[in-house]
Design a protein around this motif. Structure first.
Motif, PDB file in Angstrom:
ATOM      1  N   THR A 181     -35.311  -6.150 -33.784  1.00  0.00           N
ATOM      2  CA  THR A 181     -35.282  -5.768 -32.286  1.00  0.00           C
ATOM      3  C   THR A 181     -34.083  -4.578 -32.341  1.00  0.00           C
ATOM      4  OG1 THR A 181     -33.505  -7.239 -31.552  1.00  0.00           O
ATOM      5  CG2 THR A 181     -36.014  -8.094 -31.577  1.00  0.00           C
ATOM      6  N   GLY A 182     -33.425  -4.753 -33.367  1.00  0.00           N
ATOM      7  CA  GLY A 182     -32.040  -3.854 -33.292  1.00  0.00           C
ATOM      8  C   GLY A 182     -30.971  -4.410 -32.583  1.00  0.00           C
ATOM      9  N   MET A 183     -31.198  -5.558 -31.983  1.00  0.00           N
ATOM     10  CA  MET A 183     -30.207  -6.157 -31.338  1.00  0.00           C
ATOM     11  C   MET A 183     -29.298  -7.120 -32.308  1.00  0.00           C
ATOM     12  SD  MET A 183     -31.467  -7.450 -27.727  1.00  0.00           S
ATOM     13  CE  MET A 183     -32.921  -8.279 -28.384  1.00  0.00           C
ATOM     14  N   GLY A 184     -27.712  -7.230 -32.136  1.00  0.00           N
ATOM     15  CA  GLY A 184     -26.935  -8.341 -32.659  1.00  0.00           C
ATOM     16  C   GLY A 184     -27.204  -7.848 -34.225  1.00  0.00           C
ATOM     17  N   VAL A 185     -27.059  -9.145 -34.985  1.00  0.00           N
ATOM     18  CA  VAL A 185     -27.129  -8.901 -36.325  1.00  0.00           C
ATOM     19  C   VAL A 185     -27.950 -10.290 -36.812  1.00  0.00           C
ATOM     20  CG1 VAL A 185     -24.866  -8.462 -36.564  1.00  0.00           C
ATOM     21  CG2 VAL A 185     -25.265 -10.890 -36.549  1.00  0.00           C
ATOM     22  N   ASP A 186     -28.328 -10.005 -38.182  1.00  0.00           N
ATOM     23  CA  ASP A 186     -29.171 -11.218 -38.747  1.00  0.00           C
ATOM     24  C   ASP A 186     -28.502 -12.228 -39.258  1.00  0.00           C
ATOM     25  OD1 ASP A 186     -31.533  -9.605 -38.177  1.00  0.00           O
ATOM     26  OD2 ASP A 186     -31.252  -8.802 -40.414  1.00  0.00           O
ATOM     27  N   TRP A 187     -29.054 -13.237 -39.252  1.00  0.00           N
ATOM     28  CA  TRP A 187     -28.288 -14.530 -40.103  1.00  0.00           C
ATOM     29  C   TRP A 187     -28.242 -14.718 -41.416  1.00  0.00           C
ATOM     30  CZ3 TRP A 187     -27.687 -19.866 -37.597  1.00  0.00           C
ATOM     31  CH2 TRP A 187     -27.438 -19.816 -36.105  1.00  0.00           C
ATOM     32  N   PRO A 188     -27.502 -15.008 -42.144  1.00  0.00           N
ATOM     33  CA  PRO A 188     -27.480 -14.973 -43.832  1.00  0.00           C
ATOM     34  C   PRO A 188     -28.417 -16.168 -44.157  1.00  0.00           C
ATOM     35  CG  PRO A 188     -25.580 -15.935 -43.119  1.00  0.00           C
ATOM     36  CD  PRO A 188     -26.181 -15.629 -41.692  1.00  0.00           C
ATOM     37  N   LEU A 189     -29.051 -16.958 -43.134  1.00  0.00           N
ATOM     38  CA  LEU A 189     -29.872 -18.074 -43.511  1.00  0.00           C
ATOM     39  C   LEU A 189     -31.232 -17.611 -42.737  1.00  0.00           C
ATOM     40  CD1 LEU A 189     -27.601 -21.026 -42.563  1.00  0.00           C
ATOM     41  CD2 LEU A 189     -28.242 -20.363 -44.916  1.00  0.00           C
ATOM     42  N   TYR A 233     -39.937 -15.942 -24.396  1.00  0.00           N
ATOM     43  CA  TYR A 233     -38.773 -16.246 -25.334  1.00  0.00           C
ATOM     44  C   TYR A 233     -38.435 -14.958 -26.143  1.00  0.00           C
ATOM     45  CZ  TYR A 233     -35.425 -18.397 -28.106  1.00  0.00           C
ATOM     46  OH  TYR A 233     -34.261 -18.713 -29.001  1.00  0.00           O
ATOM     47  N   ASP A 234     -39.392 -14.662 -27.126  1.00  0.00           N
ATOM     48  CA  ASP A 234     -39.446 -13.624 -28.187  1.00  0.00           C
ATOM     49  C   ASP A 234     -39.241 -12.268 -27.391  1.00  0.00           C
ATOM     50  OD1 ASP A 234     -39.695 -15.170 -30.263  1.00  0.00           O
ATOM     51  OD2 ASP A 234     -41.780 -15.036 -30.348  1.00  0.00           O
ATOM     52  N   GLN A 235     -38.215 -11.627 -27.869  1.00  0.00           N
ATOM     53  CA  GLN A 235     -37.438 -10.282 -27.484  1.00  0.00           C
ATOM     54  C   GLN A 235     -38.435  -9.039 -27.545  1.00  0.00           C
ATOM     55  OE1 GLN A 235     -36.113 -12.116 -29.525  1.00  0.00           O
ATOM     56  NE2 GLN A 235     -34.259 -13.153 -29.204  1.00  0.00           N
ATOM     57  N   PRO A 236     -38.571  -8.155 -26.759  1.00  0.00           N
ATOM     58  CA  PRO A 236     -39.080  -6.902 -27.168  1.00  0.00           C
ATOM     59  C   PRO A 236     -38.786  -6.116 -28.215  1.00  0.00           C
ATOM     60  CG  PRO A 236     -38.128  -6.727 -25.165  1.00  0.00           C
ATOM     61  CD  PRO A 236     -37.873  -8.060 -25.362  1.00  0.00           C
ATOM     62  N   ALA A 237     -39.370  -5.464 -28.961  1.00  0.00           N
ATOM     63  CA  ALA A 237     -39.087  -4.914 -30.238  1.00  0.00           C
ATOM     64  C   ALA A 237     -37.906  -3.694 -29.878  1.00  0.00           C
ATOM     65  CB  ALA A 237     -40.124  -4.356 -30.962  1.00  0.00           C
ATOM     66  N   ASP A 238     -37.977  -3.203 -28.589  1.00  0.00           N
ATOM     67  CA  ASP A 238     -37.292  -2.093 -28.300  1.00  0.00           C
ATOM     68  C   ASP A 238     -35.731  -2.593 -28.132  1.00  0.00           C
ATOM     69  OD1 ASP A 238     -37.485  -3.218 -25.934  1.00  0.00           O
ATOM     70  OD2 ASP A 238     -38.585  -1.376 -25.117  1.00  0.00           O
ATOM     71  N   GLY A 239     -35.620  -4.054 -28.129  1.00  0.00           N
ATOM     72  CA  GLY A 239     -34.251  -4.404 -27.775  1.00  0.00           C
ATOM     73  C   GLY A 239     -33.738  -4.002 -26.226  1.00  0.00           C
ATOM     74  N   SER A 240     -34.465  -3.980 -25.279  1.00  0.00           N
ATOM     75  CA  SER A 240     -34.228  -3.607 -24.031  1.00  0.00           C
ATOM     76  C   SER A 240     -33.680  -4.958 -23.163  1.00  0.00           C
ATOM     77  CB  SER A 240     -35.428  -2.908 -23.219  1.00  0.00           C
ATOM     78  OG  SER A 240     -36.486  -3.892 -23.455  1.00  0.00           O
ATOM     79  N   ARG A 241     -34.110  -6.208 -23.719  1.00  0.00           N
ATOM     80  CA  ARG A 241     -33.726  -7.287 -22.853  1.00  0.00           C
ATOM     81  C   ARG A 241     -33.552  -8.524 -24.163  1.00  0.00           C
ATOM     82  NH1 ARG A 241     -38.795  -5.670 -20.651  1.00  0.00           N
ATOM     83  NH2 ARG A 241     -40.367  -7.138 -21.444  1.00  0.00           N
ATOM     84  N   THR A 242     -33.305  -9.379 -23.544  1.00  0.00           N
ATOM     85  CA  THR A 242     -32.989 -10.812 -24.460  1.00  0.00           C
ATOM     86  C   THR A 242     -34.056 -11.717 -24.214  1.00  0.00           C
ATOM     87  OG1 THR A 242     -31.174 -11.431 -23.053  1.00  0.00           O
ATOM     88  CG2 THR A 242     -30.625 -10.181 -25.055  1.00  0.00           C
TER      89      THR A 242
END
Length: 534
Positions: free
Chosen positions: A121-129, A344-353
């Protein structure tokens, strides 16, 4: 200052679910374990009294003794200085068992996308797990808690093991919501609960007191005292009312050598160990690290990244409630039995959570609340209760907040606790993206209530929203020591023998209640720790 006891293999700080699981695992493996908790033990036999205190109208004493009214104001003092007020003591417990003593008990796994939020989504970061890394630990955590659930959620991540206990049946109001949601093409499903739908490991099945939050008198709802009891039977030593003041490290600054803690007699003691585990929650863990500054760590222990306390995150709440012209049997069940993860699953454009919808079984006032809300007596009071009780409905939601650097836990040097240490200061805010998600949740909730022909009485939206009291993100996990505090094994980058167990390691939060993920990560961290001790 004295050494309270012999050097241990493992010193765990905090006797909530994270610390209890690590202590139990290490003690069963044959290692010497000492657990230090800042609060007291609460006798099981006293729970009925605490339940009565919690539900007694007009009672001013918190059931688990937190904050000013509980007589521990200085011990539990804090500061909230951010744009959004954070009422910290509303929903935490210092004591053996931690906040599981009064939690709601809903336990969901994070979705697969939660672990790769930035990539997708471009939001936040990925987990290392990945979810696959944690899946076996999720199953172990469900067995440890005794989770009642069913595989009826089409949005849930894949499972390879069944739930330990059968799910609780839908409530009367669940059936009403299900019909309305079906008309709106909203899928509903059961809720995994850490409470016994039938007796489990010596604990009673749910007896239906309906006071799950803040007190379960029967012990059917899991709390960490059950795991602590197992740890003690395996040889662990648990010391209550032992707030850790700071951690000491060796001359090289590579390893922690002792936890310095206070006791009610006014003395301080040193507990030495080979491995140390911080499991005191997302506020007290960063506070302890900041209190443990030294010449090698002038900004706080394990804080070479400068991120200890940063990215403090919680779930925001959204909700709509009202009344309908039929019986809903409100308060017949004291916990959620139906949800929807459809949004639950966020939109790919990262517009909302992310959004997790919750259909409440406990909306509206109790008869006691109604009786005390006005001056009516006798037949007038009975008429008032008949009119106002049993016809309420509500749809709640947890809303994901993407971690923000400026949201943090730090120290307030102008205010001290009962040992003279600076209290935690919380800076928290509502960002625009999360605001849009709350507004979206409200729109969905209004559609459902409209379908039920409900008369809406209240709305909790962006202007009134508050926290779910899920303290996350203040010692975030990652592979780069410059942008994280702990690695994938939950061990700090800076000190070889210091592990952090709990939601403070979450790089992002999803919109799920965090305790099952806390447990899964703690069990994973325990395995890593035991490998180092072997």
């Amino acid at each position: 200052m004295t050494d309270r006891g012999p050097r241990a293999d493992v010193c765990v700080i905090g006797a909530g679910p994270a610390g209890a699981l690590v202590a139990h695992r290490a003690a069963k493996a044959g290692y010497s374990v000492v657990v230090l908790d800042a609060g007291p033990r609460f006798d099981f036999e006293g729970r009925s009294e605490r339940e009565e205190r919690a539900i007694r109208p007009g009672s001013s004493k918190p059931p688990w003794n937190m904050g000013e009214e509980g007589g521990h104001g200085k011990r539990d003092a804090y500061t909230s200085s951010g744009p959004k007020e954070y009422p910290l003591n509303t929903a935490r417990v210092k004591g053996v068992g931690g906040s599981t003593l009064h939690w709601q008990g809903m336990v969901m796994r994070l979705h697969e996308r939660d672990f790769r939020l930035h990539s997708e989504t471009g939001m936040g970061v990925d987990w290392p797990l990945s979810y696959a890394d944690l899946r076996p630990y999720y199953a172990r955590a469900e067995r440890a808690f005794g989770v009642a659930g069913a595989s009826d959620n089409p949005f849930a991540p894949p499972r390879t093991t069944p739930f330990p206990l059968p799910a609780f049946p839908p409530s009367h109001s669940d059936a009403m919501f299900a019909e309305a949601c079906e008309s709106l093409e909203i899928t509903t499903h059961s809720v995994p609960n850490a409470r016994n739908s039938e007796s489990y490991r010596g604990r009673s099945e749910c007896l239906g007191y309906g006071t799950c939050k803040p007190v379960c008198p029967s012990g059917a709802k899991y709390d960490a005292t059950a795991t602590i009891d197992g740890a003690e039977k395996a040889g662990a030593v648990v010391i209550d009312r032992a707030p850790v003041q700071h951690l000491e490290h060796d001359d090289a600054g590579d390893r922690v050598v002792a936890a310095v803690y206070a006791t009610p007699d006014g003395k301080t003691h040193r507990q030495e160990a080979s491995e140390f585990v911080l499991a005191a929650g997302g506020v007290e863990i960063p506070r302890l690290l900041l209190l443990s500054k030294s010449p090698q760590y002038p900004d706080g222990l394990a804080n070479s990244s400068g991120l200890v306390g940063r990215y403090f995150t919680d779930h925001f709440f959204a909700g709509v409630g009202g009344v309908v012209d039929e019986r809903t049997r409100q308060h017949h069940v004291g916990f959620n039995t139906t949800e929807s993860h459809q949004f639950y699953d966020q939109p790919a454009d990262g517009s909302r959570t992310a959004i997790k919808l919750e259909f409440w079984n406990y909306a509206g006032p109790t008869p006691a609340d109604i009786a005390l809300s006005g001056s009516s007596l006798g037949d007038d009071l009975l008429d008032n209760i008949r009119e106002e009780y049993g016809n309420h409905l509500a749809v709640g939601a947890l809303v994901e907040q993407v971690p923000q650097y400026e949201n943090r836990v730090t120290l307030d040097d102008s205010k001290t606790d009962d040992h003279g240490n600076p209290v935690p200061e919380i800076v928290w805010s509502l960002d625009d993206r999360t605001r849009r998600t709350i507004e979206r949740a409200n729109r969905i909730q209004h559609r459902i209530m409209d379908e039920l022909d409900a008369n809406v009485r209240w709305v909790i939206g962006p202007e009134k929203t508050g926290p779910a009291f899920h303290h996350m993100g203040t010692t975030r996990m990652g592979t780069d020591p410059k942008s994280s505090v702990v690695g994938p094994d939950m061990r700090t980058h800076d000190l070889d023998n210091l592990t952090v167990a709990g939601s403070s390691v979450f790089p992002t939060t999803g919109a799920m209640n965090p305790t099952l993920t806390i447990a899964a990560l703690s069990l994973s961290a325990a395995d890593e720790l035991l490998d180092r001790l072997a």
